[in-house]
Every structure is written in structure tokens, then in C-alpha cells.
Design a protein around this motif. Structure first.
Motif, PDB file in Angstrom:
ATOM      1  N   ASN A   9      -9.412  59.796  52.314  1.00 11.49           N
ATOM      2  CA  ASN A   9      -9.920  59.939  53.675  1.00 11.49           C
ATOM      3  C   ASN A   9     -10.402  61.359  53.940  1.00 11.49           C
ATOM      4  OD1 ASN A   9      -9.471  57.317  54.348  1.00 11.49           O
ATOM      5  ND2 ASN A   9      -7.442  57.697  55.212  1.00 11.49           N
ATOM      6  N   PHE A  14     -11.663  63.311  51.954  1.00 13.74           N
ATOM      7  CA  PHE A  14     -12.935  63.559  51.294  1.00 13.74           C
ATOM      8  C   PHE A  14     -14.064  62.755  51.926  1.00 13.74           C
ATOM      9  CE2 PHE A  14     -16.069  62.462  48.047  1.00 13.74           C
ATOM     10  CZ  PHE A  14     -16.513  63.725  47.731  1.00 13.74           C
ATOM     11  N   VAL A  15     -13.834  61.461  52.069  1.00 20.01           N
ATOM     12  CA  VAL A  15     -14.919  60.541  52.405  1.00 20.01           C
ATOM     13  C   VAL A  15     -15.458  60.746  53.819  1.00 20.01           C
ATOM     14  CG1 VAL A  15     -15.362  58.127  52.940  1.00 20.01           C
ATOM     15  CG2 VAL A  15     -14.374  58.755  50.744  1.00 20.01           C
ATOM     16  N   PHE A  16     -14.606  60.938  54.791  1.00 22.26           N
ATOM     17  CA  PHE A  16     -15.085  60.995  56.167  1.00 22.26           C
ATOM     18  C   PHE A  16     -16.052  62.145  56.416  1.00 22.26           C
ATOM     19  CE2 PHE A  16     -12.203  57.671  56.789  1.00 22.26           C
ATOM     20  CZ  PHE A  16     -12.496  57.077  57.996  1.00 22.26           C
TER      21      PHE A  16
END
Lengths: 163, 163
Positions: free
Chosen positions: A34, A36-38
Motif C-alpha cells: 500500500n 508503494f502503490v497508492f
DNA sequence: TCTGTCAAGTCCCGTTCGGGACTATAATGC
DNA sequence: GCATTATAGTCCCGAACGGGACTTGACAGA
């Protein structure tokens, strides 16, 4: 930094959860994912007008060209309507091409166009930078170990999901 | 299992992506997280009528009672409106309680109720089973190493995000 | 060749999500 | 004490999401 009325800094509470939680590494893995991705998705959405799903499609096709939508679904766990939409948008923008299978009109093989490759090459640089800046919080040994173990686990999951 | 016209099974393409992708362990971590989180959330939604966000709130509060909404946001990277909604729903269902801070009317400390604890205790069992069944795809040494390294990385991320 | 079944993809529609504006309260500065 | 700034939380609204029905085409069996 303002603290809660418990007097305890948040980072201590975070550490406590990380170290005592009953689902172990899975919590940490979700936390890292999370983290990283957001931000990356938010950035890509603004900068390149490419959504998470669209990037995943580009990413997968950059490794194996000529896949069908359902194969991308299987490989990524994304629902097929989501992939369908993403592929349509990418096609509209000219980043991918659909080649109909003459033997089976239902099938359409997806592949990156020139501009799709150019876009992906640019995006993946940002992506790599962000990924590396996170991984560099670990020393080289741990980075190698993490890579090895997560590949092993992913492969085992792939095999498990196969049946 | 029907194969693509490339003749190559999907699992091979998946392995290829896993092993050659340019963002390394981050891709694997996202893959593992998605593989875990999506099915579990779908199950919890049906079985307990608890969304992802609601479960995260319960999870965090089970470790540190009496947090404020913004602290949960900081700890989980969830946007505040999402946490606000989740907390409201949990309160409606009687799983958490808001205690207003008499010194600051803006603040509300969240804590689990009896029924909240009962629900969480039941849910966490399922969660642990699923997590363990994934982690058990690794041998004991790798499990320990993964746990150690992901804790280290998470803590480093917490520290990095702090400033 | 008809019929039932399966497979790839799309469509519909209700739900969830999240950015950003807004409200209410507290703290700070002058 | 009053104006300004900061903080906790909610609201609004458009976008994204995903389950499931549906469409179209392929194919197997009688």
C-alpha cells in the motif's frame, strides 16, 4: 509532530502493530504494498493519465506480448470487466493494439504499439526509482533475500491457484 | 486447462514476469498482497458484512485502543474520509465506541466494544488461517527471514514517512 | 445440423473510493 | 480579545470498482 492524547507517538503504535500482529509477514507485505502503490498510482494518474489497471496491462504486455485479456486476468487477479475497460481505454489512446485471431473471432491478442512502448519505457523509469528507493532501506543482503523469498512465495501461489 | 494461442501456459508467463520484472521484489509483494487481500475481503464482506476498511480499523484498535481517526489514517495510509465512513459504520453496528475528549471537542477516541472484540476475535481466526496457509508455502527458515525483513522494511518506511 | 455447453469479452448498475471543499473547534500571535 | 492559522472530522461528487447478467462465437455430441 503533534501527538495523540495517549502521549505515544504514532510510529511507536505502528511498530507495536507490526511486531505483535497475529498474521505476521502478511500484514507487513500489505503495508509495504500500500505504501508503494497508492502514491505511485496517484502520480501516474495525474502525470500520464494512466490508471492502476492500465499500467498493470502495459506492464504485463511489456513482458509477454500478444496475450488475451483473460490471461492478463489470471496473471494479475484483476476482474475481467476491469481489464476489459482498461484495455479499451489503452486502445483508444493508441497504446495497445488488438489483433483478432482469425481462427476464433472471440479472441483478441493484445500488444503494445510504438507509442505504448514509449509511454511504458518512460513510466517504468519512475516506477523503478520509487521501488528502488524503498528497497534501498534494506541492505544488499536483505534485498537479495527478500527478492528470493518473495519469488519463491509468488511462484508457489501461482502453482496453488492453478488447480 | 485451456491454453492461449501462444501455446505457453499462463503460469510460465507469470513466472517469467516475476523473475525478470524491473521493479523486483516490489512486484512480488504487490502480487502476494493482492492474492491474499482480495479473497479475504470478499469472504468477510459476505460472511460478516465488514468491509476492508472496517476490518483494518478493528485490527488496529485491537492492538491500541483509544486511537483517534487521524492516527489510524497515519498508521494505515488510508484516506481520512474512508476511515471516517468506516468508523461511522462500525459505530452504527455497535462494534466500536466514540469517547469524546472533554478537553478538545474535535477529538473522538475510538475503542472496541464487547461485541466488537467478539467479532474481531472470530474474524482474526479466519484471517490467521488464510495467512498461515500462504506462509506455509515457505519453509520455516524462509518464513522467519521474510518476517524479519518485512518488519525491518516496514519500520524503515514508517520512519521515512514521519518527516 | 441441430442443440446444449462452454468460453471471451462487454454491459449494467449499485457500491466503494478518494480528492478537495467545508464545518467546527482549538491554538497561536499580536 | 480578536484575527489568523492549524487540526479533526464530515460532506459532496465524480471516478473506479466488481458481481453478475448478457452477447457472441466455438465446439462437442447425437
Amino acid at each position: 509532530m503533534k501527538q495523540s492524547s495517549t502521549v505515544e507517538p504514532i510510529s511507536d503504535a505502528q511498530k507495536y502493530v507490526l511486531e505483535t500482529n497475529r498474521i505476521g509477514a502478511i500484514w507487513q507485505i500489505c503495508f509495504i504494498a500500500n505504501n508503494f502503490v497508492f502514491p505511485v498510482n496517484a502520480f501516474f494518474g495525474k502525470e500520464y493519465d494512466i490508471s492502476r489497471v492500465e499500467f498493470v496491462i502495459l506492464f504485463v504486455l511489456s513482458h509477454r506480448d500478444g496475450l488475451m485479456a483473460w490471461e492478463i486476468c489470471r496473471m494479475t487477479n484483476l476482474p475481467k470487466n476491469n481489464v476489459s475497460r482498461g484495455a479499451n481505454k489503452l486502445e483508444q489512446k493508441g497504446h495497445i493494439r488488438r489483433t483478432g485471431d482469425p481462427k476464433d473471432a472471440r479472441r483478441a491478442l493484445l500488444s503494445l504499439t510504438e507509442t505504448g512502448w514509449a509511454l511504458f519505457d518512460e513510466m517504468i523509469e519512475h516506477y523503478m526509482d520509487r521501488a528502488q528507493s524503498i528497497l534501498n532501506l534494506l541492505d544488499a543482503d536483505d534485498q537479495r533475500a527478500l527478492d528470493r523469498i518473495t519469488i519463491k512465495l509468488s511462484n508457489a501461489l501461482v502453482a496453488k491457484n492453478q488447480d
